[in-house]
Design an enzyme around this catalytic site. Structure first.
Site, PDB file in Angstrom:
ATOM      1  N   SER A  63     -52.066 -34.204   0.088  1.00 11.64           N
ATOM      2  CA  SER A  63     -53.768 -34.630   0.270  1.00 11.64           C
ATOM      3  C   SER A  63     -53.757 -35.125  -1.029  1.00 11.64           C
ATOM      4  O   SER A  63     -55.129 -36.060  -0.867  1.00 11.64           O
ATOM      5  CB  SER A  63     -54.060 -33.450   0.468  1.00 11.64           C
ATOM      6  OG  SER A  63     -54.597 -32.816   1.549  1.00 11.64           O
ATOM      7  N   LYS A  66     -55.158 -38.608  -1.257  1.00 13.95           N
ATOM      8  CA  LYS A  66     -56.304 -39.028  -0.826  1.00 13.95           C
ATOM      9  C   LYS A  66     -57.480 -39.986  -1.357  1.00 13.95           C
ATOM     10  O   LYS A  66     -57.640 -41.133  -1.744  1.00 13.95           O
ATOM     11  CB  LYS A  66     -57.389 -37.756   0.183  1.00 13.95           C
ATOM     12  CG  LYS A  66     -56.050 -37.489   1.855  1.00 13.95           C
ATOM     13  CD  LYS A  66     -56.760 -36.477   1.626  1.00 13.95           C
ATOM     14  CE  LYS A  66     -56.026 -35.629   3.109  1.00 13.95           C
ATOM     15  NZ  LYS A  66     -56.856 -34.317   3.322  1.00 13.95           N
ATOM     16  N   TYR A 188     -51.590 -42.136   7.612  1.00 12.43           N
ATOM     17  CA  TYR A 188     -51.967 -41.819   7.269  1.00 12.43           C
ATOM     18  C   TYR A 188     -50.734 -40.982   7.014  1.00 12.43           C
ATOM     19  O   TYR A 188     -50.663 -40.497   6.014  1.00 12.43           O
ATOM     20  CB  TYR A 188     -52.991 -41.147   8.162  1.00 12.43           C
ATOM     21  CG  TYR A 188     -53.428 -39.739   7.351  1.00 12.43           C
ATOM     22  CD1 TYR A 188     -54.223 -39.636   5.601  1.00 12.43           C
ATOM     23  CD2 TYR A 188     -53.086 -38.559   7.681  1.00 12.43           C
ATOM     24  CE1 TYR A 188     -54.229 -37.774   5.821  1.00 12.43           C
ATOM     25  CE2 TYR A 188     -52.983 -37.108   7.393  1.00 12.43           C
ATOM     26  CZ  TYR A 188     -54.295 -37.075   6.012  1.00 12.43           C
ATOM     27  OH  TYR A 188     -54.187 -35.742   5.807  1.00 12.43           O
ATOM     28  N   TYR A 240     -60.184 -28.290  -1.587  1.00 11.04           N
ATOM     29  CA  TYR A 240     -60.735 -27.500   0.342  1.00 11.04           C
ATOM     30  C   TYR A 240     -62.029 -27.129  -0.405  1.00 11.04           C
ATOM     31  O   TYR A 240     -62.926 -27.685  -0.831  1.00 11.04           O
ATOM     32  CB  TYR A 240     -59.247 -27.331   0.273  1.00 11.04           C
ATOM     33  CG  TYR A 240     -57.535 -27.543   0.685  1.00 11.04           C
ATOM     34  CD1 TYR A 240     -58.244 -29.006   1.237  1.00 11.04           C
ATOM     35  CD2 TYR A 240     -56.907 -28.039  -0.595  1.00 11.04           C
ATOM     36  CE1 TYR A 240     -56.587 -29.823   0.971  1.00 11.04           C
ATOM     37  CE2 TYR A 240     -55.614 -28.241  -0.419  1.00 11.04           C
ATOM     38  CZ  TYR A 240     -55.135 -29.307   0.843  1.00 11.04           C
ATOM     39  OH  TYR A 240     -54.169 -29.813   0.393  1.00 11.04           O
ATOM     40  N   VAL A 258     -50.896 -29.798   0.310  1.00 13.22           N
ATOM     41  CA  VAL A 258     -50.506 -28.545   0.786  1.00 13.22           C
ATOM     42  C   VAL A 258     -48.215 -28.454   0.847  1.00 13.22           C
ATOM     43  O   VAL A 258     -47.893 -27.429   0.337  1.00 13.22           O
ATOM     44  CB  VAL A 258     -50.337 -28.874   2.566  1.00 13.22           C
ATOM     45  CG1 VAL A 258     -51.494 -28.143   2.605  1.00 13.22           C
ATOM     46  CG2 VAL A 258     -49.431 -29.671   3.176  1.00 13.22           C
TER      47      VAL A 258
END
Ligand code: GLU
Length: 390
Positions: A63, A66, A188, A240, A258
């Protein structure tokens, strides 16, 4: 060992014994990692990388990709256009929640999976390979070295990625994603599978910290405004469903992934990154968070506590045949302009009637528009002749 590296080593030792949490296992390949890996790095304004622990170990970015793909898309399309497809509100929900805005299908923000897939869907390219290449080129520029995809993790992600595919199908039905679903999600998955070390992440963080310029390579990767937009979203949505408490405790825009990476940004000061694969219930690295929180505490980095101005204008006064010259250099922000005015007020009141004061601002590296307006208007109110040279 220099004092900053010694401080990093100390922080690492202090949190080493914490073995709470477990590595992510929902992607089978991620579960094969050594859970004891531990690394920490920072990069400051001159681009020196300081790192301790397992700083050569590569892991997938997950992540943490991102915010950088968001930067890539913002640079190409601009904020307003991007905001029509993805929001900027913290969702308070887990990263993989199937929740989209009622009516529009817009995901809450670009840091949850749905928002990130929508963002990746905006990357131009005819096929997965060209889209991945465009993402890789940007992430490599942020890191200052050529990065690559871990094919095993990619296949593992893709073969277990039905939830992300479902999200993409839903978003495509609302017109949030124009591309065929496979193009968006496979790109992705590949973007999440890019390999980095903690040193790479620290450099990537520092590029955001220094307004989009990579301090190691000296290259401008994105415009300052893009870096600012990305940091704003990281501040409210980066950790998150722990983002609010993170901001409260640590006070730095951050992003976790993660695989156990955490990256944080102290604007104009440091890019910070940590790596430790054991995660808590929110999916954030237990020791990675502890490292960044401890550093922020020990170095007084919380953004919302009062800060000494990072670079103050140097006021150097000299007599010349043209009059008295006051030389300014460095950064002139609002607080600094106030300090300059105090000195100028004294000099102007003490000066003989016909004296000339020359304020030389040619060496100012950076000026803030509001500070300049304030300075100019105050200068007009001072007695005597004052000229401002820019
Ligand atoms: N590849 C992961 C997924 O979408 C990224 C998740 C993360 O790091 O939060 O499931």
């Amino acid at each position: 060992m220099d004092p900053i590296t010694a401080l990093l080593a100390q922080v690492l030792d202090d949190i080493r014994g914490d073995d709470r949490g477990a590595p992510a296992s929902y992607i089978p390949e991620l579960a094969t990692v050594d859970p004891d890996h531990l690394a920490f790095g920072v990069v400051g304004p001159r681009g020196r990388i300081r790192s301790v622990g397992d700083d050569e170990v590569e892991f997938t970015i997950q992540s943490i990709s991102k915010p950088f793909v968001l930067a890539h898309v913002l640079a190409q399309r601009g904020l307003s256009d991007v905001l029509t497809r993805v929001g900027a509100e913290p969702s308070g929900e887990p990263f993989n929640a199937i929740s989209l805005e009622e009516g529009t299908g817009r995901p809450a923000n670009p840091m949850v999976n749905a928002g990130a897939i929508a963002t990746t869907g905006m990357v131009p390219g005819d096929d997965v390979a060209s889209r991945t290449e465009s993402v890789l080129a940007t992430l490599s520029a942020f890191a200052g070295r050529r990065l690559r995809v871990d094919e095993d993790v990619y296949h593992s992600e893709s073969s277990t990625g039905d939830r992300n595919r479902a999200l993409a199908h839903l978003m495509r039905s609302y017109g949030i994603i124009d591309a065929p679903v496979d193009l968006a999600v496979e790109t992705y998955f590949r973007q999440c599978s890019i390999l980095v070390t903690v040193r790479d992440l620290a450099v990537m963080a520092s590029t955001l910290a220094f307004g989009g310029v990579n301090p190691v390579t000296g290259d401008r990767v994105v415009q300052e405004r893009v870096a600012r937009d990305v940091l704003s979203i990281m501040s409210s949505c980066g950790m998150y469903d722990f983002s609010g408490e993170w901001m409260l405790r640590v006070g730095l825009p951050a992003k976790s992934g993660v695989s156990g990476g955490v990256l944080a940004v102290a604007p104009s000061q440091f890019g910070v990154a940590a790596f430790s694969p054991r995660l808590d219930e929110h999916g954030n690295s237990v020791r990675g968070q502890a490292i960044v929180e401890t550093l922020s505490d020990r170095m007084g980095m919380h953004l919302l506590e009062p800060h000494e101005s990072i670079s103050q204008p140097i006021v150097d006064v000299s007599e010349t045949s043209d009059g008295r010259v006051i030389r300014l250099s460095g950064e002139l922000g609002f607080a600094a302009a106030e300090r300059v005015l105090v000195v100028l007020r004294d000099l102007a009141t003490m000066a003989p009637k016909d004296a000339v004061l020359l304020v030389d601002g040619r060496e100012l590296a950076r000026t803030h528009p509001a500070a300049m307006v304030a300075l100019r208007s105050e200068l007009e109110l001072l007695p005597g002749t004052i000229r401002f040279v820019e």
